[in-house]
Design a protein around this motif. Sequence first.
Motif, short mmCIF file in Angstrom:
data_model
loop_
_atom_site.label_atom_id
_atom_site.label_comp_id
_atom_site.label_asym_id
_atom_site.label_seq_id
_atom_site.Cartn_x
_atom_site.Cartn_y
_atom_site.Cartn_z
N ARG A 1 -0.45 7.10 13.52
CA ARG A 1 -0.24 8.33 13.10
C ARG A 1 0.90 9.01 14.00
NH1 ARG A 1 -0.92 13.17 14.75
NH2 ARG A 1 -2.57 12.46 16.32
N ARG A 2 0.97 9.09 15.27
CA ARG A 2 2.22 9.51 16.02
C ARG A 2 3.40 8.78 15.77
NH1 ARG A 2 1.38 9.79 21.82
NH2 ARG A 2 0.15 7.87 21.50
N CYS A 3 3.16 7.58 15.46
CA CYS A 3 4.52 6.70 15.41
C CYS A 3 5.00 7.21 14.05
CB CYS A 3 4.22 5.37 15.03
SG CYS A 3 3.57 4.80 16.82
N VAL A 4 4.43 7.28 12.96
CA VAL A 4 4.68 7.84 11.66
C VAL A 4 5.50 9.18 11.73
CG1 VAL A 4 4.14 8.42 9.33
CG2 VAL A 4 3.57 6.20 10.32
N GLU A 5 4.74 10.11 12.44
CA GLU A 5 5.20 11.45 12.65
C GLU A 5 6.49 11.50 13.40
OE1 GLU A 5 2.01 13.41 14.42
OE2 GLU A 5 0.86 13.62 12.52
N ALA A 6 6.68 10.34 14.38
CA ALA A 6 7.98 10.42 15.12
C ALA A 6 8.98 9.89 14.25
CB ALA A 6 7.67 9.70 16.43
N GLY A 7 8.82 9.25 13.22
CA GLY A 7 9.95 8.67 12.43
C GLY A 7 10.04 7.11 12.32
N MET A 8 8.96 6.64 12.79
CA MET A 8 8.95 5.02 12.68
C MET A 8 8.59 4.58 11.27
SD MET A 8 7.43 3.93 16.47
CE MET A 8 7.95 4.42 17.96
N ASN A 9 8.82 3.60 11.01
CA ASN A 9 8.79 2.93 9.67
C ASN A 9 7.34 1.94 9.56
OD1 ASN A 9 11.74 2.85 10.01
ND2 ASN A 9 11.24 3.46 8.03
N ASP A 10 7.19 1.38 10.49
CA ASP A 10 6.12 0.10 10.83
C ASP A 10 5.42 0.34 12.05
OD1 ASP A 10 4.30 -1.40 9.49
OD2 ASP A 10 5.90 -2.47 8.43
N PHE A 11 4.44 -0.61 12.04
CA PHE A 11 3.52 -0.67 13.22
C PHE A 11 3.08 -1.97 13.51
CE2 PHE A 11 -0.39 -0.21 15.67
CZ PHE A 11 -0.01 0.75 16.65
N LEU A 12 3.29 -2.61 14.75
CA LEU A 12 2.81 -3.98 14.95
C LEU A 12 2.10 -3.93 16.31
CD1 LEU A 12 5.75 -6.52 13.94
CD2 LEU A 12 3.72 -6.11 12.85
N ALA A 13 0.98 -4.55 16.46
CA ALA A 13 0.07 -4.45 17.58
C ALA A 13 0.61 -5.90 18.34
CB ALA A 13 -1.33 -4.38 17.40
N LYS A 14 0.52 -5.55 19.95
CA LYS A 14 0.91 -6.66 20.54
C LYS A 14 -0.55 -7.26 20.93
CE LYS A 14 4.63 -4.54 23.18
NZ LYS A 14 4.85 -3.91 24.58
N PRO A 15 -0.71 -8.46 21.32
CA PRO A 15 0.32 -9.63 20.92
C PRO A 15 0.34 -9.75 19.38
CG PRO A 15 -1.57 -10.53 21.75
CD PRO A 15 -2.00 -9.02 21.87
N VAL A 16 1.56 -9.96 18.95
CA VAL A 16 1.84 -10.30 17.69
C VAL A 16 2.12 -11.64 17.33
CG1 VAL A 16 4.31 -9.87 17.58
CG2 VAL A 16 3.13 -9.28 15.56
N SER A 17 1.58 -12.20 16.16
CA SER A 17 1.85 -13.68 15.74
C SER A 17 3.32 -13.68 15.35
CB SER A 17 0.91 -14.07 14.66
OG SER A 17 1.15 -13.55 13.47
N PRO A 18 4.02 -14.50 15.48
CA PRO A 18 5.49 -14.91 15.06
C PRO A 18 5.59 -14.49 13.34
CG PRO A 18 4.96 -16.56 16.67
CD PRO A 18 3.69 -15.80 16.36
N ASN A 19 4.57 -15.12 12.61
CA ASN A 19 4.63 -14.86 11.51
C ASN A 19 4.49 -13.49 10.80
OD1 ASN A 19 4.92 -17.82 11.03
ND2 ASN A 19 2.71 -17.96 10.58
N LEU A 20 3.78 -12.81 11.38
CA LEU A 20 3.48 -11.44 10.98
C LEU A 20 4.81 -10.61 11.52
CD1 LEU A 20 2.26 -8.83 10.17
CD2 LEU A 20 0.93 -8.59 11.94
N LEU A 21 5.14 -10.93 12.79
CA LEU A 21 6.49 -10.37 12.96
C LEU A 21 7.76 -10.78 12.11
CD1 LEU A 21 8.46 -8.93 15.49
CD2 LEU A 21 8.58 -11.23 16.38
N TYR A 22 7.88 -11.87 11.71
CA TYR A 22 8.98 -12.28 10.81
C TYR A 22 8.59 -11.79 9.49
CZ TYR A 22 9.75 -15.87 14.47
OH TYR A 22 10.09 -16.80 15.48
N ALA A 23 7.54 -11.61 8.99
CA ALA A 23 7.25 -10.99 7.73
C ALA A 23 7.47 -9.32 7.74
CB ALA A 23 5.86 -11.26 7.24
N THR A 24 7.25 -8.74 8.83
CA THR A 24 7.53 -7.32 8.83
C THR A 24 9.23 -7.25 9.02
OG1 THR A 24 5.49 -6.89 10.21
CG2 THR A 24 6.86 -5.38 10.42
N LEU A 25 9.62 -7.89 9.85
CA LEU A 25 11.21 -7.75 10.02
C LEU A 25 11.72 -8.03 8.56
CD1 LEU A 25 10.73 -7.78 12.91
CD2 LEU A 25 12.66 -9.12 13.30
N ALA A 26 11.25 -9.07 7.87
CA ALA A 26 11.98 -9.32 6.40
C ALA A 26 11.71 -8.49 5.71
CB ALA A 26 11.31 -10.57 5.84
#
Length: 149
Positions: free
Chosen positions: A116-141
């Motif tokens: 919620r704080r990320c969205v309120e600050a103006g972020m578009n999305d949220f990924l938790a560490k450690p992130v899988s490469p496939n999820l990272l790439y799909a989110t970036l795409a």
Amino acid sequence: MPTPAEASVTPAPTSAPAAGWHWPANARVLVVDDNLINQTVAAKLLQRQGLQVALANDGSQAVQEVMHTPFNLILMDLQMPVMDGLQATRTIRTLPNGAEVPIVALTANVFEDDRRRCVEAGMNDFLAKPVSPNLLYATLARWMGATPH
């Protein structure tokens, strides 16, 4: 710790990107994290995809980078010295190069309040560490307009 002027953009590798996504030409990603290991892992994952990577050690350096360089996407840690990721995002959103750039939290903070704080600050999305490469790439795409190939 390099100053923003000393922070370098790591060129994309000359070999073909890994199968899966066709990225916009000369796509640049800013990785903002105070942990060198996290920076290195993220940079290697992004470079494997043929993306150009710049690094910032804290939110203040990220702001300086965005003031001088346009990016296709920013991966932002939340807890950093000097300026945290939330304040950096708020500041970046006021800059001409930062108003529209997608900013994705990449953080170990995984509670709903953190999201919620990320969205309120103006972020578009949220990924938790450690992130899988496939999820990272799909989110970036999703945010960079990449197409599968």
